[in-house]
Design an enzyme around this catalytic site. Sequence first.
Site, mmCIF file in Angstrom:
data_model
loop_
_atom_site.group_PDB
_atom_site.id
_atom_site.type_symbol
_atom_site.label_atom_id
_atom_site.label_comp_id
_atom_site.label_asym_id
_atom_site.label_seq_id
_atom_site.Cartn_x
_atom_site.Cartn_y
_atom_site.Cartn_z
ATOM 1 N N GLU A 1 0.814 -1.217 0.000
ATOM 2 C CA GLU A 1 0.000 0.000 0.000
ATOM 3 C C GLU A 1 0.849 1.269 0.000
ATOM 4 O OE1 GLU A 1 -3.529 0.324 0.236
ATOM 5 O OE2 GLU A 1 -3.591 -1.800 -0.275
ATOM 6 N N ASP B 1 -9.448 6.658 -7.742
ATOM 7 C CA ASP B 1 -10.044 5.338 -7.967
ATOM 8 C C ASP B 1 -11.558 5.344 -7.800
ATOM 9 O OD1 ASP B 1 -10.195 5.679 -5.240
ATOM 10 O OD2 ASP B 1 -9.425 3.683 -4.728
ATOM 11 N N THR C 1 -8.639 8.647 0.186
ATOM 12 C CA THR C 1 -8.120 7.428 0.805
ATOM 13 C C THR C 1 -7.139 7.861 1.881
ATOM 14 O OG1 THR C 1 -8.361 6.112 -1.204
ATOM 15 C CG2 THR C 1 -6.772 5.336 0.421
#
Length: 285
Positions: A70, A88, A93
Amino acid sequence: MVHADRESSPATVSRRTLVAVLGAAVASGALIGTERASAAPAAPAARAAGAGLDDPAKKEIAMELVSSAENSSLDWKAQYKYIEDIGDGRGYTAGIIGFCSGTGDMLDLVQLYADRRSGNVLAKYLPALRKVNGSDSHAGLDPNYPGDWRTAAKDTVFQQCQNDERDRVYFNPAVSQGKTDGLRTLGQFCYYDAIVMHGDGGDPTSFSNIRKRALRSAKPPAQGGDETTYLNAFLDARVWAMKQEEAHSDTSRVDTEQRVFLRKGNLDLNTPLDWKTYGDSYHIG
């Protein structure tokens, strides 16, 4: 001692960076959501229950393995402050597990933080987070939300909230299902990494549906199957799921990480561990 050994390369590309690059090709509305087998034979069930990913040392390994994919780093605790829109379709995020403003888990996290520390710097964004849930919108969040998130990340209360939500939504369900299926530590980690990326909602590529796809071709130990055979089937199903979405189509976190451990027969995820994600080499010793 845990440390990273990384080969030099022109650029370090984390999963989040890769998604950001590919995000333009992903439809912004494509969101990923958040059965118990027959009774397990005594031996496999007892073996799985004896040691697992929830052992503190193994859990630390799991956090570092996920962080390598990640964040291109084993330092997962440095990610409490992380926040960006990686393009995305899930909005912002952020944090140690990639909580998203568009998928509900960020809303749950910020609500928990407000419950534990009233009047905190993020509490004022709760109405906006409720409105943007299910979309990639930043309405009511910009321009100050990222900076306020980073401020909150200095608070140990917020850090613990991130830990607790990670465990509640992702880690504990993965370990529980893994033990139910008679899987040892590596299998439990394969489940965890899948839930982190795909969630466990009703989407065809969610964790539960990846598992169901694997069960069509192999049985887990709790149903009398061979553990290695089953995990290969699960990873095959995982790769299929990843390839359904362009932003997740690089499968190196399976091919050059999890399958490496599986081919070596390291079902207990014992150190030393050597693997690659997105071309970068890592070591835990």
